[in-house]
Design a protein around this motif. Sequence first.
Motif, mmCIF file in Angstrom:
data_model
loop_
_atom_site.group_PDB
_atom_site.id
_atom_site.type_symbol
_atom_site.label_atom_id
_atom_site.label_comp_id
_atom_site.label_asym_id
_atom_site.label_seq_id
_atom_site.Cartn_x
_atom_site.Cartn_y
_atom_site.Cartn_z
ATOM 1 N N ASP A 1 -24.968 -65.803 -2.821
ATOM 2 C CA ASP A 1 -24.100 -65.199 -3.283
ATOM 3 C C ASP A 1 -24.305 -63.726 -3.815
ATOM 4 N N SER B 1 -23.398 -63.236 -7.498
ATOM 5 C CA SER B 1 -24.109 -64.031 -8.345
ATOM 6 C C SER B 1 -24.225 -63.496 -9.720
ATOM 7 N N ASN C 1 -24.148 -70.671 -8.383
ATOM 8 C CA ASN C 1 -24.650 -69.748 -7.342
ATOM 9 C C ASN C 1 -25.894 -70.016 -6.622
#
Length: 301
Positions: free
Chosen positions: A116, A120, A266
Amino acid sequence: MTQTADLLVTGASGHLGKAVLTHLIETLNVPAGRIVATSRKPQDLGDWAARGVTVRKADYDDPSGLDDAFAGIRRLLLISTDALDEPGKRLRQHKAAIEAADKAGVSRIVYTSLPDAETSLVSFAPDHAGTEAAIKASGIEGHTLLRNSWYCENVLHALPHALETGKWFTASGKGGTSYITRDDLGLAAATALVSDFSGKRTLSLYGAKPWTVDEVAELARKATGKPLEVVQVPVEGLVQGMIGAGLPGPVARVFASFDAAAAAGNLAGSPADFKALTGRDPQSFEDWFAGNAVPVLTQAG
C-alpha cells in the motif's frame, strides 16, 4: 566460456542483499560470473568476490560513480536504502540509481517496496511511492515492484524489552501483520530478477496469515513462561512513551507509524503473490518464531 556479468544486486552487503545472493547461486543455480554485487563498502563483499561474483562500489550520494557500477547490466535489483536520517534523502538516492540504470541501458528493474505504498500510514511510505513512480516514468522497459511486508525478524525489536517489563505497549489495536521471513523475501527478489517475465507488474509479498500483537504475545508467553500484558494506547501516547524511554522524537514517530499502519490494515494480506512468484509457500510465522525468536527470548533470561 566467460560469463557475462549482467545481473546486479544493490545493497549486497545488507542482510536482504546477502539472502538474495545466496538464493541466486545456491537455490536458483545462477553462475556467479553473471552476478554483480554493489555496496557503498565493497570491502564487505570479499566473501562473494571469492565465489566469483563481481564486486563494485555504488554510492547513490555520488551519482558520477554509478556509470561504472551499472556498466553492462541488463537486470538490476534495487534494494531500498536505509537512509532515514534526512527527509527525502532516500528518495533522492533511489532516483539517482534509477537514472543511472536508465542511462546504462538496463532493461529490467526489480525494486523492494512496501505494501500500500501510496496510502500506507508507515512514515516513510512516500519514499517507496515516489520510487515506484520514478521507475514507471523512466525509460526502463520492464519492472517488478515487490511490495514486501514486515520481516518476521522485526518482532525482536520490541518483544525482548516487553518481556522484561511484562507489558507490551502498542497502538496496533486488532490490526494484524502478515509477517514474512527475510530469507523468503530474498528468494522472491532473486526469482524476480532472473524471471523470464518481461512486462510490468506489482506484487505484494505477505506471509501466510496476519498476526495481531495479542497473538504474538501469546506465543511469547507460551514459549518463555513469562507474563506479558498487551497494553493498547493511542499513537501519540506510544510516541511520548518511547520518547520518555530515551528515543529521539523523529525515531519514535517512525516506530509508532508501524503500529498505525498495522491498525489500518496496511500490513496484512495474502501470500498468493509470493507463491505465484516462487512456486512455494512462505515459511509460517509460528515455525520461524519457534526456531529463531524462542532461542533469543529464552537466552535473554
